[in-house]
Write a protein that holds these residues in place. Structure first.
Motif, short mmCIF file in Angstrom:
data_model
loop_
_atom_site.label_atom_id
_atom_site.label_comp_id
_atom_site.label_asym_id
_atom_site.label_seq_id
_atom_site.Cartn_x
_atom_site.Cartn_y
_atom_site.Cartn_z
N GLN A 188 39.58 38.10 50.25
CA GLN A 188 38.89 37.45 51.37
C GLN A 188 38.42 36.06 50.98
N LEU A 189 37.98 35.90 49.73
CA LEU A 189 37.56 34.58 49.26
C LEU A 189 38.73 33.60 49.28
N ALA A 190 39.92 34.08 48.95
CA ALA A 190 41.10 33.21 48.99
C ALA A 190 41.32 32.67 50.40
N LYS A 191 41.15 33.53 51.42
CA LYS A 191 41.28 33.07 52.80
C LYS A 191 40.24 32.00 53.13
N ALA A 192 39.01 32.22 52.63
CA ALA A 192 37.95 31.24 52.88
C ALA A 192 38.26 29.91 52.20
N VAL A 193 38.83 29.98 51.01
CA VAL A 193 39.19 28.75 50.30
C VAL A 193 40.27 27.98 51.06
N GLY A 208 49.10 41.95 35.07
CA GLY A 208 47.77 42.47 35.35
C GLY A 208 46.93 41.59 36.25
N LEU A 209 47.47 40.46 36.70
CA LEU A 209 46.73 39.56 37.58
C LEU A 209 47.34 39.54 38.97
N VAL A 210 46.47 39.50 39.98
CA VAL A 210 46.89 39.27 41.35
C VAL A 210 46.85 37.76 41.60
N SER A 212 40.22 44.82 39.14
CA SER A 212 38.84 44.49 39.48
C SER A 212 38.35 45.32 40.67
N ALA A 213 37.11 45.79 40.56
CA ALA A 213 36.51 46.55 41.66
C ALA A 213 36.26 45.66 42.87
N ARG A 214 36.30 44.34 42.68
CA ARG A 214 36.03 43.41 43.78
C ARG A 214 37.31 42.71 44.25
N ALA A 215 38.46 43.29 43.96
CA ALA A 215 39.73 42.65 44.31
C ALA A 215 39.83 42.38 45.81
N ALA A 216 39.36 43.31 46.64
CA ALA A 216 39.42 43.11 48.09
C ALA A 216 38.55 41.92 48.51
N GLU A 268 26.70 45.26 47.76
CA GLU A 268 26.94 44.56 49.01
C GLU A 268 28.07 43.55 48.82
N PRO A 269 28.96 43.42 49.79
CA PRO A 269 30.06 42.47 49.64
C PRO A 269 29.55 41.04 49.46
N PHE A 270 30.27 40.29 48.64
CA PHE A 270 30.00 38.86 48.44
C PHE A 270 28.55 38.62 47.98
N SER A 271 28.10 39.41 47.02
CA SER A 271 26.77 39.23 46.45
C SER A 271 26.86 39.43 44.95
N GLY A 272 25.83 38.98 44.25
CA GLY A 272 25.81 39.11 42.80
C GLY A 272 26.59 37.99 42.14
N PRO A 273 26.75 38.08 40.82
CA PRO A 273 27.42 37.00 40.08
C PRO A 273 28.93 37.00 40.26
N ALA A 274 29.50 35.80 40.26
CA ALA A 274 30.96 35.63 40.26
C ALA A 274 31.27 34.41 39.40
#
Length: 314
Positions: free
Chosen positions: A294-299, A162-164, A286-290, A95-101
């Motif tokens: 979105q987190l960057a926009k929220a920040v 290798g980094l976005v 990263s599999a969670r790059a997308a 699920e998006p935005f769930s689990g550890p980060a």
């Protein structure tokens, strides 16, 4: 010669055996698993062969567990429960935005921006299990590349392949001086050339803010003092307030590090003022790059809402 490994029980065999152990009846167990009775019997027999022990006592009227079967049933229950937990955890993390980060933050950003970000993360992404690791730039860049961190908040550019990189905001550097310094009484914005001849105190090596300040000094031919260094911005501010020199202070730190008890003067530079860009960086693979985009926009939204003294990048 490579040794041939012994066969291991399969999950299907364990489930077939547990169904029989629960029902003590092959037909009922087969019905519960929605499989044919011969296939069920074959799975249980294969398990007994792999374990080299009899698990069931079969009679014409009933099925009984042997002592070994009772012990295997306990272990099989634990194994299948663990597998179910694993599958459930993967489903939840899908699920998006769930689990550890795991977020890395440089020390010259963490105290000034995290108070705006952490409440936002808790409110907007309640299923995201965020952990924060504060360390110098070199450390967190290495850790995000190696996968120990998921994303990092730091000064850009990182100049790391290798980094976005997601720019979040720009901020000016202010010149921090002791009260009573000759430059403290002036009102007009300072030219960068005013740094010439000043004793400029810096952070210790490893802080990107140190390198940025050195670059500003190098542009105008100024030199930082080689005798006094600080391990943190609060210490740096105290050194300046104590008359040991001047320094460049990121504007986001001003509300926290200056106040009535700090005998400090602040001067702005003329346009274009020296400064830095702060952003998020994460692995392009990263599999969670997308999600991180979105987190960057929220920040950016959280920084804007908190009205920090920075220029949010749209």
């Amino acid at each position: 010669m490579i040794p041939i490994s012994e066969p291991s029980p399969t999950l299907a065999q364990l489930r077939a055996f547990l169904a029989v152990a629960d029902h003590l009846h092959f037909r009922e167990a087969a019905t519960a698993l929605r499989m044919s009775q011969p296939a069920l019997s074959a799975s249980v027999s294969a398990l007994e062969e792999i374990l080299d022990t009899q698990l069931l006592e079969r009679t014409t009227r009933r099925v009984l567990l042997t002592p070994a079967g009772e012990r295997v049933a306990v272990h099989a229950t634990r194994v299948l429960a663990a597998v179910d937990d694993l599958i459930g955890e993967v489903d939840r993390n899908r699920e998006p935005f769930s689990g550890p980060a795991h977020l890395g933050v440089i020390p010259t950003v963490a105290p000034y921006v995290l108070p705006a970000l952490l409440p936002m993360f808790a409110r907007r992404f309640p299923h995201l299990k965020l952990t924060v690791h504060e360390a110098k730039t070199e450390t967190i860049v290495e850790e995000v590349r190696e996968g120990r961190l998921d994303l990092v908040l730091l000064a850009l550019p990182t100049e790391t392949s290798g980094l976005v990189e997601e720019p979040l905001y720009d901020e000016d550097f202010l010149l921090a001086l002791p009260e009573g310094h000759p430059l403290a009484a002036e009102d007009a914005p300072l030219s960068r050339s005013a740094l010439k001849g000043l004793d400029i105190v810096l952070l210790n090596q490893g802080h990107c803010l140190r390198e940025q300040a050195i670059d500003v000094c190098r542009e105008v031919g100024a030199r930082a003092t080689a005798t006094t260094y600080a391990t943190s911005l609060p210490t740096l501010v105290q050194l300046v307030a104590g008359g040991l020199g001047v320094t460049l202070l990121p504007e986001s730190a001003v509300p926290v590090e200056t106040g009535k008890r700090v005998r400090l003067a602040l001067r702005r530079f003329a346009h274009p003022a020296p400064g830095r860009t702060i952003g998020l960086a994460y692995r392009a693979s990263s599999a969670r790059a997308a999600e991180y985009a979105q987190l960057a926009k929220a920040v950016r939204g959280a920084v804007r809402q908190r009205k920090l003294p920075v220029k949010v990048i749209a």
